[in-house]
Design an enzyme around this catalytic site. Structure first.
Site, PDB file in Angstrom:
ATOM      1  N   THR A  12      42.222  74.850  26.725  1.00  0.00           N
ATOM      2  CA  THR A  12      40.959  74.134  26.869  1.00  0.00           C
ATOM      3  C   THR A  12      41.181  72.924  27.782  1.00  0.00           C
ATOM      4  O   THR A  12      42.222  72.275  27.717  1.00  0.00           O
ATOM      5  CB  THR A  12      40.313  73.776  25.505  1.00  0.00           C
ATOM      6  OG1 THR A  12      39.008  73.264  25.739  1.00  0.00           O
ATOM      7  CG2 THR A  12      41.108  72.748  24.743  1.00  0.00           C
ATOM      8  N   CYS A  18      36.985  64.803  21.930  1.00  0.00           N
ATOM      9  CA  CYS A  18      37.063  66.061  21.187  1.00  0.00           C
ATOM     10  C   CYS A  18      38.508  66.312  20.760  1.00  0.00           C
ATOM     11  O   CYS A  18      39.432  65.783  21.351  1.00  0.00           O
ATOM     12  CB  CYS A  18      36.609  67.236  22.057  1.00  0.00           C
ATOM     13  SG  CYS A  18      34.921  67.085  22.634  1.00  0.00           S
ATOM     14  N   HIS A  35      37.374  73.782  19.388  1.00  0.00           N
ATOM     15  CA  HIS A  35      37.118  72.579  20.175  1.00  0.00           C
ATOM     16  C   HIS A  35      36.145  71.722  19.346  1.00  0.00           C
ATOM     17  O   HIS A  35      34.947  71.933  19.377  1.00  0.00           O
ATOM     18  CB  HIS A  35      36.494  73.046  21.496  1.00  0.00           C
ATOM     19  CG  HIS A  35      36.323  71.977  22.513  1.00  0.00           C
ATOM     20  ND1 HIS A  35      36.662  72.160  23.822  1.00  0.00           N
ATOM     21  CD2 HIS A  35      35.831  70.725  22.440  1.00  0.00           C
ATOM     22  CE1 HIS A  35      36.397  71.066  24.509  1.00  0.00           C
ATOM     23  NE2 HIS A  35      35.885  70.182  23.696  1.00  0.00           N
TER      24      HIS A  35
END
Lengths: 151, 213
Positions: A12, A18, A35
């Site tokens: 990611t 996050c 996520h």
């Protein structure tokens, strides 16, 4: 939310506040990544909720999916990265602290599900791109100042 | 709020006009600051999902210098003024001179950082005050904060309020161009205006075109 089996990698990009949560079964070489954007699904204002975004809903869902793919329920471990505070403000309201709050919420949820957290790279004020290799159980982390390192 | 259902192309055109007025003033402020002509492109207004938003500046890992302001008051929201890192270097050189600005590839000197922060503050502030004049809404900027990092990491922060209400954002995006340079050296800056979900209703109401619910 994605699942990968070796030799696939899972990745990611551009994590800020996050938190990237990797759950993995090292023996079976299966892993999944969530996520997490917000700590708690009670923060949502719409139904149905997008379970993939909240710590308290994304982690159980990821665990469930991983077991469906053949991971052993008691074998699953976790590595996490992210939860930065990208901007520093004088004062600052609670929303500004969302990075650290996400990390706390993720840890609480892992604890509740009896998933052992084996490594983390959280907090600070830098963006991260992360990549997990289910074959070696290594999580590599890239930041703009420190290059690539592995946890 | 479901943007696609509640918004007509007419509403999007109005937001484009809001962006046009704001960015026009910001371009003037920037041009005065740098003492050279700065032009802006016609703003674009797009409904995008969270993954798509960073594509507007070249992908989630593109390193940008970004000033972030939280908009407070009647129509809360988030605002970013972003420059690709190379262009931020140029801007800081233009503002404080070559030697004071220089350090390494990504790292900026303390002085360069505060110059960028202040430039962002002036530019974003002029955008916002024209928005306030145009809508007659009471909107005020929070103190600015600067971050030089991956675009994805920075923008996701501005999406937090929106993410509580869905997975889409309306992005009012304007690009600036420094016309005094060769094409290869042009300074390109991006403005992102991200109103919170409830603010759209207030903005449209203030402009006399309420949303159908």
């Amino acid at each position: 939310m994605n699942i990968a089996k070796a030799p696939q990698l899972i990745r990611t990009t551009g994590l800020g506040s996050c938190v990237g949560v990797v759950l993995f079964d090292e023996r079976k070489q299966i892993s999944g990544m969530a996520h997490v954007m917000l700590p708690n699904s009670e923060l949502t204002r719409v139904k149905p909720i997008n379970k993939a975004k909240y710590a308290d809903t994304a982690i159980p869902l990821l665990l469930e999916n991983l077991i469906k793919w053949g991971a052993g329920a008691h074998e699953v471990k976790a590595k996490i990265a992210g939860g930065s505070q990208m901007f520093q403000f004088a004062g600052g309201n609670e929303m500004m602290r969302v990075g650290p709050r996400n990390v706390e919420a993720v840890k609480k949820e892992l604890d509740r599900l009896h998933i052992r957290l084996v490594a983390e790279d959280t907090g600070g004020n830098k963006g991260r791109t992360i990549e997990f290799n289910p074959q070696t159980a290594e999580l590599s982390i890239k930041t703009i100042d420190m290059g690539i390192y592995v946890i | 709020m479901n943007f696609e259902q509640n918004f007509t192309s007419f509403h999007l055109d109005i937001l484009k006009e809001v962006g046009n007025i704001g960015a026009g003033n910001a371009a003037t402020a920037m041009s005065q600051l740098l003492n050279k002509p700065i032009e802006m492109k016609v703003p674009s207004v797009k409904i995008v999902n969270f993954e798509e938003i960073t594509e507007l500046v070249g992908g989630p890992e593109t390193v940008v210098s970004s000033v972030f302001l939280r908009i407070e008051g009647d129509a809360p929201g988030s605002m970013f003024f972003m420059l690709p890192v190379k262009q931020a270097k140029r801007l800081s050189r233009d503002l404080i001179g070559e030697e004071l600005a220089a350090r390494s590839e990504h790292a900026f000197s303390e002085l360069a950082i505060s110059a960028l922060q202040e430039a962002g503050n002036i530019i974003a502030g002029s955008y916002l005050s024209s928005l306030a004049d145009f809508t007659k809404l009471n909107v005020e900027p929070s103190p600015p904060a600067l971050s030089i990092d991956m675009a994805g990491a920075i923008l996701s922060f501005g999406l937090l309020e929106l993410s509580r209400a869905g997975d889409h954002a309306i992005v009012i995006n304007t690009t600036f161009i420094d016309q005094s340079e060769h094409l290869a050296h042009e300074i390109q800056g991006y403005f992102f205006l991200l109103p919170d979900p409830d603010s759209f209703k207030k903005i449209f109401q203030a402009l006399g075109v309420p949303l159908d619910e």
